[in-house]
Enzyme design. Structure first.
Site, short mmCIF file in Angstrom:
data_model
loop_
_atom_site.label_atom_id
_atom_site.label_comp_id
_atom_site.label_asym_id
_atom_site.label_seq_id
_atom_site.Cartn_x
_atom_site.Cartn_y
_atom_site.Cartn_z
N LYS A 57 37.31 74.57 160.77
CA LYS A 57 37.67 73.16 160.82
C LYS A 57 37.01 72.45 162.00
O LYS A 57 36.93 71.24 162.05
CB LYS A 57 39.21 73.03 160.99
CG LYS A 57 40.02 73.61 159.89
CD LYS A 57 41.52 73.50 160.25
CE LYS A 57 42.36 74.30 159.33
NZ LYS A 57 43.76 74.40 159.85
N GLY A 58 36.59 73.24 162.98
CA GLY A 58 36.23 72.67 164.29
C GLY A 58 35.12 71.64 164.30
O GLY A 58 35.08 70.80 165.20
N ASP A 114 30.68 73.74 165.47
CA ASP A 114 31.24 73.22 166.72
C ASP A 114 30.76 74.03 167.92
O ASP A 114 30.21 73.48 168.87
CB ASP A 114 32.79 73.19 166.67
CG ASP A 114 33.42 74.53 166.30
OD1 ASP A 114 32.69 75.49 165.97
OD2 ASP A 114 34.66 74.62 166.32
N ASP A 117 29.44 81.32 169.71
CA ASP A 117 29.80 82.25 170.78
C ASP A 117 29.01 83.55 170.56
O ASP A 117 27.85 83.65 170.97
CB ASP A 117 31.31 82.45 170.74
CG ASP A 117 31.86 83.31 171.86
OD1 ASP A 117 31.10 83.63 172.79
OD2 ASP A 117 33.05 83.67 171.81
N LYS A 145 27.45 78.53 173.38
CA LYS A 145 28.07 79.35 174.43
C LYS A 145 27.39 80.72 174.40
O LYS A 145 27.74 81.58 173.61
CB LYS A 145 29.57 79.46 174.15
CG LYS A 145 30.36 80.00 175.30
CD LYS A 145 31.85 79.79 175.12
CE LYS A 145 32.48 80.77 174.18
NZ LYS A 145 33.95 80.66 174.11
N PHE A 166 36.75 79.16 177.43
CA PHE A 166 37.30 78.74 176.14
C PHE A 166 37.50 77.22 176.17
O PHE A 166 38.21 76.69 177.01
CB PHE A 166 38.61 79.46 175.83
CG PHE A 166 38.97 79.36 174.37
CD1 PHE A 166 38.41 80.22 173.44
CD2 PHE A 166 39.85 78.37 173.93
CE1 PHE A 166 38.71 80.11 172.09
CE2 PHE A 166 40.16 78.26 172.58
CZ PHE A 166 39.59 79.13 171.66
N LEU A 167 36.84 76.53 175.23
CA LEU A 167 36.80 75.07 175.25
C LEU A 167 37.63 74.49 174.11
O LEU A 167 37.66 75.06 173.01
CB LEU A 167 35.35 74.59 175.16
CG LEU A 167 34.45 75.14 176.27
CD1 LEU A 167 32.99 74.88 175.98
CD2 LEU A 167 34.84 74.58 177.62
N ASP A 173 39.93 73.82 168.70
CA ASP A 173 41.37 74.07 168.86
C ASP A 173 41.68 75.31 169.70
O ASP A 173 40.82 76.14 169.97
CB ASP A 173 42.01 74.28 167.49
CG ASP A 173 41.71 75.67 166.92
OD1 ASP A 173 40.53 76.06 166.93
OD2 ASP A 173 42.65 76.37 166.51
N ARG A 179 42.82 69.62 168.84
CA ARG A 179 41.65 69.12 168.11
C ARG A 179 41.49 67.61 168.29
O ARG A 179 40.39 67.08 168.23
CB ARG A 179 41.78 69.41 166.61
CG ARG A 179 41.69 70.88 166.24
CD ARG A 179 41.49 71.02 164.73
NE ARG A 179 41.80 72.34 164.24
CZ ARG A 179 40.96 73.38 164.26
NH1 ARG A 179 39.76 73.23 164.77
NH2 ARG A 179 41.32 74.55 163.78
P1 5GP Z 1 31.42 83.45 167.06
O1 5GP Z 1 31.40 84.11 165.72
O2 5GP Z 1 30.10 82.77 167.40
O3 5GP Z 1 31.83 84.41 168.15
O4 5GP Z 1 32.56 82.39 167.04
C1 5GP Z 1 32.40 81.16 166.41
C2 5GP Z 1 33.73 80.50 166.16
O5 5GP Z 1 34.72 80.94 167.09
C3 5GP Z 1 33.63 79.02 166.35
O6 5GP Z 1 33.31 78.37 165.15
C4 5GP Z 1 34.99 78.65 166.85
O7 5GP Z 1 35.86 78.45 165.76
C5 5GP Z 1 35.47 79.87 167.61
N1 5GP Z 1 35.22 79.76 169.07
C6 5GP Z 1 34.35 80.47 169.81
N2 5GP Z 1 34.39 80.06 171.10
C7 5GP Z 1 35.31 79.08 171.15
C8 5GP Z 1 35.79 78.23 172.21
O8 5GP Z 1 35.38 78.29 173.37
N3 5GP Z 1 36.74 77.33 171.86
C9 5GP Z 1 37.23 77.21 170.59
N4 5GP Z 1 38.15 76.29 170.39
N5 5GP Z 1 36.80 77.97 169.57
C10 5GP Z 1 35.84 78.90 169.86
#
Ligand code: 5GP
Length: 189
Positions: A57-58, A114, A117, A145, A166-167, A173, A179
């Site tokens: 949703k982000g 959004d 990571d 990130k 963590f943002l 969210d 959000r």
């Molecule tokens: P990844 O698979 O790249 O580790 O994670 C991606 C998803 O994790 C993003 O779409 C988001 O939903 C969530 N996520 C990763 N880091 C953050 C963060 O710092 N804040 C928030 N709110 N969600 C995050």
């Protein structure tokens, strides 16, 4: 009747369990970054019709601001995956929970995320979209990130790079909260 001290104690407790929010990106900083990235995208896709795929949703707020700054025709759709359960760390399992409804065959596709990571979610989404035979796929992320990156994925357009933390806010969210905040904050738990 409940007495005042009960409510005072409850409010106090609520305050103590609320995580602290530290300002990270102000409204005007976010807006400038979105406008800049929109100009780059518009000039790269001149005379082309782009399909924006928002990651639920982000990315919904970022996508809605971004598309209004693009000077080119776009279509939009959303993809839904579950990668984070609750809290700030990944469940490690990614599941597709909303597929694409529109035909992507031979289309130029831009995934709008959004925050990236580890990159595992994005890699999963790009792999899924490739099965729908688009002409091209690129990626635009509000936040890159980068410190915990595991998947070798290319982010073609990033509004802002950050090492860790963590943002929340501007669509992002924490357990479905925050959000609606118009700015981005670092969460201090
Ligand atoms: P990844 O698979 O790249 O580790 O994670 C991606 C998803 O994790 C993003 O779409 C988001 O939903 C969530 N996520 C990763 N880091 C953050 C963060 O710092 N804040 C928030 N709110 N969600 C995050």
């Amino acid at each position: 009747m409940l007495c005042f001290s009960y409510w005072a104690e409850l409010a106090n407790r609520q305050l103590r369990i609320m995580p602290e929010l530290i300002s990270f990106l102000k409204k005007n900083e976010i807006n400038n970054k979105v406008v800049q990235v929109a100009h780059r995208i518009s000039s790269d896709y001149q005379h082309q019709e782009l399909v924006l795929i928002g990651v639920l949703k982000g990315a919904f707020i970022f996508l809605s601001d971004l598309m209004r700054h693009l000077g080119i025709p776009v279509k939009i759709d959303f993809v839904g995956v579950s990668s984070y359960g609750s809290g700030t760390s990944s469940t490690g399992t990614i599941k597709l929970i909303k597929k694409i409804d529109i035909d992507l065959t031979n289309r130029d596709v831009l995934v709008v995320e959004d925050i990236v990571d580890t990159g595992l979610t994005l890699a999963y989404i790009v792999d899924y979209l490739k099965t729908l035979n688009p002409k091209t796929i690129k990626v635009c992320a509000l936040l890159d990130k980068y410190e915990r990156r595991e998947a070798a994925i290319k982010i073609d357009y990033a509004c802002h790079r950050v090492a860790e933390g963590f943002l929340v806010g501007y669509g992002l969210d924490y357990n479905e909260n925050y959000r609606e905040l118009p700015e981005i904050y670092r969460l201090k738990l």
